[in-house]
Scaffold this active site. Structure first.
Site: not given
Ligand code: G6P
Length: 440
Positions: A91, A145, A167-168, A198, A264, A284
């Site tokens: 990532r 993802n 998706c959350d 997104h 997003y 991030r």
């Molecule tokens: C949200 C999105 C996810 C993503 C996450 C990242 O929940 O829907 O797709 O992976 O945010 O969060 P983070 O805290 O890992 O940056």
């Protein structure tokens, strides 16, 4: 009672998802819970703590942590998949490589999302195949993802698989809407929403009596975005990255005040600002490695050392309750209305039938029945056409091992300024992903 395997057992989200499952056993009884990962060392940290949690909270549930696919996928009713191919180290590359060229680096949007997609397709297909081999009647709930690309890959390559992509992010934003409205829960609302993953918009939000809640939401969001600070506190107030995103939704909203945007979209409308706002040496991924990962693994090790989870600070991953809802909908034919990522097939009348779109569906034992969204406006349609082309090109590039198509995907992304930069980023990404991508 159900038998469930969580694929991606070593995920930082696993402990809180397990607590959430245990909190819901009255409506979703569980006979067996397994966690599976291909990374034994990482999974063990989580697995040892989960064993103690289960012994204390649900001694009757049979438990197994394994790296063996046959053990993991045999005799299961549901596979919950949240894998991260390449872990946070990759990532980090997804985020840092584009930033070298002044382009936003993000795990699911633009070049980062494409690179991550190229890594994830094989991993998710492997899970589908294990499930079909060892438990052909099971369902996979996939929230790995980048969901858009993964969903398109499963549509193309495993069209008959029993897989539901979810998706959350809309769930999280709907929970915020409920707070803005003073409702107890997002479940007190019925929504209409359309888009790609997104990449979508709410067009209608109502309470259970049918009253239109959009005016109140618009008034708040036009001032505050989805930040809850104006109401007193925000659950993410200690996370500056997310707070910036929630506040920025105010500017995204202004582009089309008839709808409410997914957060997003900021990456597509304000890519330069998002890039300037990033630290190319500390992205991030670094925040998550130093924050969430340390916290979760630290707490797992503490539980294992103390041999008890009685005083754990893990809380029930409540925002993940959608996973319980979805499982229950399939297991008990509840006909719950949920946003899923499904083939369009005419639901958005003036949009490509084979696109994977995120729309409300009624979910029962036979899977999702998508609800028609009618015609969408030119603005959204144009944006979605471009983005869906990117997602389809990535999957075609993966299948055909095509450099040309992958370059086209990078160049077609709204986030990438031109084809020359697209090529430079692509070439760096190929180098960084040698272990993971098919050879182009
Ligand atoms: C949200 C999105 C996810 C993503 C996450 C990242 O929940 O829907 O797709 O992976 O945010 O969060 P983070 O805290 O890992 O940056």
């Amino acid at each position: 009672p159900q038998s469930i395997v969580i694929a991606g057992g070593g995920s930082t989200y696993t402990p809180e998802i397990i607590l959430m499952l245990l909190d819901n056993t009255d409506t979703l009884p569980i006979r067996k819970l397994k966690i599976y990962d291909n990374n034994e060392e990482r999974q063990k940290i989580v697995a040892d703590a989960v064993e103690i949690i289960l012994k204390e909270k649900a001694p009757n549930i049979e438990y197994l942590a394994t790296t063996d696919p046959e053990e993991a996928f045999s005799d299961v009713d549901f596979v919950m998949a949240h894998i991260r191919v390449g872990l946070y180290e990759m990532r980090e590359q997804d985020e840092k490589i584009p930033l070298k060229y002044g382009v936003i680096g993000q795990e699911t949007c633009g070049p980062g999302g494409i690179a991550y997609g190229m890594r994830s397709i094989g991993g998710v297909l492997e899970l589908v195949d294990y499930m079909e081999q060892y438990s052909p009647d099971a369902w996979m709930l996939n929230y790995s993802n980048p969901a858009a690309i993964v969903a398109e890959a499963t549509r193309r390559l495993r069209p008959n698989a029993k897989i539901l992509n979810i998706c959350d992010m809309p769930i999280g934003l709907e929970s915020r809407m409920a707070k803005i409205l003073g409702l107890n829960s997002r479940k007190d609302m019925d929504v209409r929403y359309y888009g790609l993953n997104h990449f979508g918009w709410w067009t209608d939000v109502r309470d259970k009596e049918g009253n239109d809640l959009m005016p109140k939401l618009k008034e708040y969001i036009s001032q505050n975005g989805y930040s809850l600070e104006a109401l007193g506190t925000d659950p993410k107030e200690n996370d500056p990255s997310w707070m910036y995103t929630f506040r920025k939704a105010k500017d995204v909203y202004e582009l089309d005040p008839n709808t409410l945007p997914n957060t997003y979209l900021k990456y597509y409308f304000f890519p330069d600002e998002a890039a300037q706002h990033s630290n190319p040496n500390y992205t991030r991924a670094n925040e998550v490695i130093d924050g969430r990962e340390k916290r979760v693994f630290g707490e797992c090790m503490r539980i294992t050392d103390m041999k008890t989870a009685k005083d754990t600070n893990f809380h029930i991953g409540d925002h993940a309750s959608y996973i319980v809802d979805l499982t229950r909908a399939i297991a008990y034919n509840t006909h719950e209305r949920m946003l899923l990522i499904v083939p369009n097939n005419g639901s958005i009348v003036n949009f490509e039938p084979t696109a994977m779109v995120e729309i409300p569906c009624i979910v029962g034992s036979n899977g999702p029945e998508p609800l028609t969204q009618g015609e969408i406006p030119r603005f959204q349609k144009g944006l979605m056409e471009q983005q869906v082309a990117v997602e389809k090109l990535v999957v075609e590039a993966w299948i055909e091992k095509s450099y040309q198509k992958l370059w086209q995907a990078f160049a077609a992304s709204k986030i990438v300024p031109n084809a020359a930069v697209a090529k430079e980023i692509l070439d760096d990404m190929i180098e960084a992903n040698k272990e993971y991508w098919p050879e182009l």
